[in-house]
Structures are given as C-alpha cells and as structure tokens.
Write an enzyme that holds these catalytic residues in place. Structure first.
Site, mmCIF file in Angstrom:
data_model
loop_
_atom_site.group_PDB
_atom_site.id
_atom_site.type_symbol
_atom_site.label_atom_id
_atom_site.label_comp_id
_atom_site.label_asym_id
_atom_site.label_seq_id
_atom_site.Cartn_x
_atom_site.Cartn_y
_atom_site.Cartn_z
ATOM 1 N N HIS A 123 0.867 -1.186 0.000
ATOM 2 C CA HIS A 123 0.000 0.000 0.000
ATOM 3 C C HIS A 123 0.899 1.229 0.000
ATOM 4 O O HIS A 123 2.012 1.198 0.528
ATOM 5 C CB HIS A 123 -0.865 -0.039 1.264
ATOM 6 C CG HIS A 123 -1.960 0.980 1.332
ATOM 7 N ND1 HIS A 123 -1.720 2.306 1.629
ATOM 8 C CD2 HIS A 123 -3.299 0.868 1.158
ATOM 9 C CE1 HIS A 123 -2.874 2.960 1.641
ATOM 10 N NE2 HIS A 123 -3.847 2.120 1.354
ATOM 11 N N ASP A 200 2.575 -4.360 8.187
ATOM 12 C CA ASP A 200 1.359 -3.572 8.020
ATOM 13 C C ASP A 200 0.188 -4.526 8.236
ATOM 14 O O ASP A 200 -0.117 -5.354 7.379
ATOM 15 C CB ASP A 200 1.343 -2.964 6.618
ATOM 16 C CG ASP A 200 0.032 -2.259 6.300
ATOM 17 O OD1 ASP A 200 -0.884 -2.277 7.148
ATOM 18 O OD2 ASP A 200 -0.087 -1.703 5.194
ATOM 19 N N GLN A 203 -5.004 -5.313 7.151
ATOM 20 C CA GLN A 203 -5.949 -6.326 6.662
ATOM 21 C C GLN A 203 -5.888 -7.619 7.469
ATOM 22 O O GLN A 203 -6.762 -8.471 7.314
ATOM 23 C CB GLN A 203 -5.671 -6.618 5.177
ATOM 24 C CG GLN A 203 -5.782 -5.403 4.277
ATOM 25 C CD GLN A 203 -7.166 -4.759 4.311
ATOM 26 O OE1 GLN A 203 -8.160 -5.420 4.634
ATOM 27 N NE2 GLN A 203 -7.219 -3.485 3.999
ATOM 28 N N LYS A 226 -10.868 -0.357 10.260
ATOM 29 C CA LYS A 226 -10.988 -1.610 9.502
ATOM 30 C C LYS A 226 -11.367 -2.777 10.424
ATOM 31 O O LYS A 226 -11.682 -3.864 9.958
ATOM 32 C CB LYS A 226 -9.678 -1.905 8.773
ATOM 33 C CG LYS A 226 -9.310 -0.855 7.718
ATOM 34 C CD LYS A 226 -8.004 -1.185 7.053
ATOM 35 C CE LYS A 226 -7.456 -0.034 6.218
ATOM 36 N NZ LYS A 226 -8.263 0.258 5.022
ATOM 37 N N CYS A 367 -4.721 2.367 -3.744
ATOM 38 C CA CYS A 367 -3.489 2.907 -3.122
ATOM 39 C C CYS A 367 -2.334 1.922 -3.286
ATOM 40 O O CYS A 367 -1.527 1.731 -2.364
ATOM 41 C CB CYS A 367 -3.705 3.244 -1.649
ATOM 42 S SG CYS A 367 -4.872 4.584 -1.371
#
Length: 409
Positions: A123, A200, A203, A226, A367
């Site tokens: 991302h 990261d 998700q 999220k 992104c």
C-alpha cells in the site's frame, strides 16, 4: 454454490440497510468496515454522558475516563498478544504508525548507504514514508517481487537481503490480492541480516489471530476503522526496549516529564509518542470493537472469522472464474479479498452499475499503483468481505455483473 462457515451478524450493523429498507451488499470492508451498534453506542456514551478529558483531571469523571482509556490500551494489547500495554501506542491510523517508525526509529538508526526492503504489493502508506526517510538520510529502497500467484516471494527475499538492509516493511495481508505473508519466515530472513521487520496489519488485524511473539516482528501497525471501530484511531506496537530507544515523534503536552526553557525531558513510552489530548472516545470505541469482534468470532476465535471470509472469497473467485471476460487476480487461497478485471469494462463503470443494484465494491488502484503497474492494469474491481458478509452478497454481486455484461454486450 458451496457453503462457507457462516457468521450471521448483519442485524447488528445499521449501515447494512438502505434508506428504503432493502439489504445493502457491502463488499468494501477492506477499505473500511461497517460499525456494529455496540461500537456506535460506546462512542456515543463516551462523547455524551461520560465525556471528560484524561490523565490530568482531578474530578471523578475525568478519572473514570482515564481508566476507560487505559483499559482500551490493555484490551488492545491482549487482542494482539502483546507482552504489556506499554507496547501499545495509539495513533490516528496505520499510516501515522508507519510514519512514527520512519521518522523516529528510522531517523535515529538509518544513514547513507543503508537499505530498506519493501515488496511489490505494498500500500502507498508502506512506501511513501520510507521514500521520504530514504531521501532524507541517503538510504536506498529495494523491492521484493511477488510470485505468479501473487505472494511475496520469500525465496527471493532470503536470497537478496544483505547486512546493508536495516528494515524490511511488508503487508501482512495484501489489500488488493488478499495474499497472506509468511510472516514468521520473513521475520527470520530479516533478523538473519540484522534488519527489523515492520508488518502492516491493516488487513490481518480484522480477520486473523495475532500474537506478536509468534510473529516475531519488530513493529506492527493497524487501523481501528478496519476492525469495526471508528476512524481516527490506530495502533503502533513495538517491544518496550525499542520504544525506549526511540526519540519522540511530536512535541507537546502529555508526552513530557519536565519542561523548562533550557531543556525538556520526556515521559516514558507509550505517552512519549502521544503528544496532545489523545483520541479518547475513539480508543474507547476501539475497545468496544475488539470486544464485539471477539464475541462474533465465538469459541472458534479469530480463526473462525478468517475461515468465514476466506470461504466467501473462494466462492466469489469460483463464480467469477466461470465468466470468460473476467480475470481473477491473486492466490486461490486468500483472506477475504478478491480483485478482478472485466474485459472491456472499466472498474469504475462496473462499480457504478453494481451500486444501482445495492452492491458496493471498490474500483481503482487501491493505493497500490506499483502493484497495478506490475499487473499491467490501471485499476481493478475489488470485493472484500467482513464478518457480516454472506452468500447473498456474492449472489447480488453476480447478478450485477450479469447485468453489466448485458449493458456492455
């Protein structure tokens, strides 16, 4: 259509009904999750009957708010398997968390000639802060390729990491392809050359069981919105000894020990990295979101949520693959995220037609423009699932695609 493990919580989400009372098939959870009523209520109460500032008030409501704010930090630590709440810094989101690491840890530890390893599928939030740091200190950036299937190529990573690499920063789960990183193997490869690993987790946090010790990473970030929580709150995790050695990211109130005009000394972590009045109500709502998510997962834990969403992704992939004009991207086995392109139809046109059918997908570069360049497309359509998603959403998606075929046929 084969069945997937089912978690039925749609009734808890007021946003999943259209103004005229029809179901809204929300397939954009990878961008931001819908909010359950429990989170809305928690935030409403924190902004209303319970509202006060934290840490400095001597009156009872402020003391109670401080207890609630710090309870949110402990709950977050438990949720991701951190060693203690002192390893949790509240930030505005994952983007700010990565910027904190780049500016604070990176600024103190990287120099000219050092290298940073990213991957092809990152991302922008896990690219741009490192480019800014590299330009400032004279470091270089390398990019690990992905396999034909859409996974970070760990064979390549292991073969190409060197002692010059000081940091490896990778997505735990791709926001475009849904591919899941072999995080333990990536950590072993990074540590073998003395580099730190940042994951990261935007998700992975909403759909996977997390344990920082098992992952063996050095930094982990995710965004609350999220994870069925509000916007404006995110989490940066690091071990206490790493935070202890990092200078502040911002200066201001709350992050100090003692201030004079000659010198300022700083509070220990995590307060050192939380300058100013913090995200009080957002943190309390994040606590409610974590409680809700774990309750929805039930006795099966977060593994059941992953199974639920990945089962829906598999069903969607199978249904999409039957249409000749559609190319499905990413691995067969993935988290609950499916990207695809439709021949002769721009994803924005597809998204607009689906919207008329009460189906919300994501259309664009997500992104992740370097990944789009690698895939040879300007954009994709993306369907992403949450704990409230079910087979009706896939059926609605396919009905909308069939209509799109008729319009463009």
């Amino acid at each position: 259509m084969s069945s997937a493990p089912t978690i039925t919580r749609r009734a808890d989400f007021p946003g999943l009904i259209t103004p005229d009372g029809n179901p809204w098939h929300y397939l954009d959870t990878a961008a931001t999750a819908q909010k359950p009523q429990a989170v809305i209520d928690a935030m409403s109460h924190a902004l209303g009957r319970d509202y006060a500032t934290v840490h400095r008030g001597v009156y009872a409501r402020s003391a109670n708010m401080t207890l609630a704010y710090e309870a949110a930090r402990r709950r977050t630590a438990e949720f991701i398997g951190a060693k203690s709440e002192n390893e949790i810094v509240f930030v505005r989101g994952a983007t700010e968390g990565i910027n904190v690491v780049a500016e604070s840890w990176g600024g103190a530890n990287l120099k000219a000639g050092d290298r940073i390893m990213l991957s092809q599928l990152e991302h922008h939030s896990n690219i741009v802060p490192w480019q800014m740091l590299a330009e400032r200190v004279g470091a270089a950036i390398d990019v690990c390729p992905i396999t034909e299937e859409g996974l970070v190529d760990l064979d390549w990573l292991e073969a190409n990491l060197t002692r010059e690499h000081k940091l490896v920063a990778l997505a735990h789960v791709s926001n475009v392809l849904g591919s899941v990183l072999g995080a333990k193997r990536a950590a072993k490869a990074a540590h073998a050359v003395g580099a730190k690993l940042l994951l990261d987790g935007c998700q992975s946090a909403p759909r996977m069981r997390l344990n920082m010790a098992e992952l063996d990473c050095d930094f982990f970030v995710f965004s609350g919105h999220k994870l069925y929580g509000p916007t404006g709150i995110g989490v940066l995790w690091a071990r206490e000894e790493l935070f202890d050695a990092m200078p502040p990211y911002q200066g201001g109130g709350s992050m100090i020990d003692r201030v004079t005009f000659e010198k300022t000394t700083y509070a220990p972590p995590p307060q050192r990295f939380e300058a100013g009045t913090p995200m009080i109500t957002e943190a309390i709502a994040l606590h409610a979101a974590i409680d809700y998510t774990l309750s929805a997962a039930g006795s099966g834990g977060m593994e059941s949520l992953f199974a639920h969403e990945s089962g829906l992704a598999r069903q969607a992939r199978e249904a999409l693959s039957k249409i000749n004009s559609i190319r499905v991207l990413g691995p067969e086995r993935s988290a609950g995220i499916v990207s695809f392109v439709m021949e002769g139809v721009h994803p924005h046109d597809l998204g607009t037609i689906l919207d008329e059918e009460n189906v919300a997908i994501r259309a664009g570069h997500h992104c992740a423009q370097p990944l789009m360049d690698h895939l040879g497309v300007p954009a994709t359509a993306r369907a992403s699932f949450g704990l409230y998603s079910d087979e009706d959403d896939i059926e609605a998606l396919m009905r909308g695609i069939e209509r799109t075929q008729r319009i463009f046929g």
